[in-house]
Write a protein that holds these residues in place. Structure first.
Motif, mmCIF file in Angstrom:
data_model
loop_
_atom_site.group_PDB
_atom_site.id
_atom_site.type_symbol
_atom_site.label_atom_id
_atom_site.label_comp_id
_atom_site.label_asym_id
_atom_site.label_seq_id
_atom_site.Cartn_x
_atom_site.Cartn_y
_atom_site.Cartn_z
ATOM 1 N N PRO A 124 0.805 -1.229 0.000
ATOM 2 C CA PRO A 124 0.000 0.000 0.000
ATOM 3 C C PRO A 124 0.833 1.272 0.000
ATOM 4 O O PRO A 124 0.345 2.330 -0.419
ATOM 5 N N ASN A 125 2.089 1.186 0.439
ATOM 6 C CA ASN A 125 2.935 2.375 0.507
ATOM 7 C C ASN A 125 3.848 2.539 -0.697
ATOM 8 O O ASN A 125 4.235 3.659 -1.038
ATOM 9 N N ASN A 126 4.196 1.430 -1.345
ATOM 10 C CA ASN A 126 5.154 1.501 -2.446
ATOM 11 C C ASN A 126 4.859 0.395 -3.454
ATOM 12 O O ASN A 126 5.665 -0.516 -3.639
ATOM 13 N N PRO A 127 3.721 0.450 -4.126
ATOM 14 C CA PRO A 127 3.280 -0.692 -4.939
ATOM 15 C C PRO A 127 4.163 -1.011 -6.129
ATOM 16 O O PRO A 127 4.234 -2.171 -6.545
ATOM 17 N N THR A 128 4.840 -0.023 -6.703
ATOM 18 C CA THR A 128 5.612 -0.288 -7.917
ATOM 19 C C THR A 128 7.040 -0.725 -7.645
ATOM 20 O O THR A 128 7.752 -1.099 -8.573
#
Length: 208
Positions: free
Chosen positions: A63-67
């Motif tokens: 949720p904080n850094n999906p990529t």
């Protein structure tokens, strides 16, 4: 039933999903599990726009850094299985996703897709969290658990042979026991050596 494990890290985005679509289509895979997907909801929508007539994607992202971090997904082949009763339970975002579906329109099937932490010091709590989740929630026990475990349970699964830290391995074994799961590949091949990961220093391991 045909299932396959696939890691998407390192492929260019422009070719990755074309290759995945071709793999699922040509081998008539019913369920494909992915790790390190690095997908956002927008990217999932874009993929559905391209291949949604034959593929259904369930993805769980960081949720904080999906990529840039982790991510697990199920790819269902609409051409060989019914997806109308398929749903997922997000147990640990980007790291553990449970699929429940039907097979041949009648038999129920549950599959747990995991991407364990690379850091050994986080692995024990990861496996313990999964075990606690099943204790606290009314979920079906998975018929299959697969993915990137990032550890080995037996020295034969490393070359050169060595044991991983004991605490994460014990936590994984406790989870398997509570869910009535076994390492089917090793059970069927007690002395075979086959590896899924290679380091730059030419050491090998079966961590998937």
């Amino acid at each position: 039933m045909r299932r396959r494990l696939f890691t998407t890290q390192g492929q260019a985005a422009s070719s990755k999903w074309t290759n995945i679509h071709a793999l699922v289509r040509d081998q008539r895979l019913g369920i494909l599990t992915l790790q390190e997907t690095h997908l956002t909801p927008t990217l999932v929508d874009d993929i559905h726009n391209l291949f949604g007539h034959c593929l259904l994607i369930f993805n769980s992202s960081d949720p904080n850094n999906p990529t840039s971090s982790a991510g697990v997904a199920f790819i269902l082949n609409r051409e060989v299985m019914s997806t109308s009763h398929s749903k997922v339970h997000e147990i640990i975002p980007s790291q553990a996703l449970l699929l429940t579906t039907t097979w041949h329109n009648s038999a129920s099937l549950s599959v747990l897709n995991v991407y364990a932490p690379n850091d050994y010091h986080q692995q024990t709590s990861f496996w313990e969290t999964l075990e606690e989740y099943w204790s606290d929630h009314a979920l079906p026990k998975p018929d299959f658990m697969l993915g990137d475990f990032n550890l080995v349970e037996d020295p034969i699964d490393r070359s050169p042979p060595r044991l991983d830290l004991s605490a994460p391995s014990v936590a994984l074994q406790d989870l398997q026991l509570s869910l009535n799961l076994v390492d089917a590949w090793r059970t069927d091949r007690p002395s075979e050596r086959n590896y899924t990961f290679r380091t730059s220093s030419n050491s090998f391991s079966r961590i998937d």
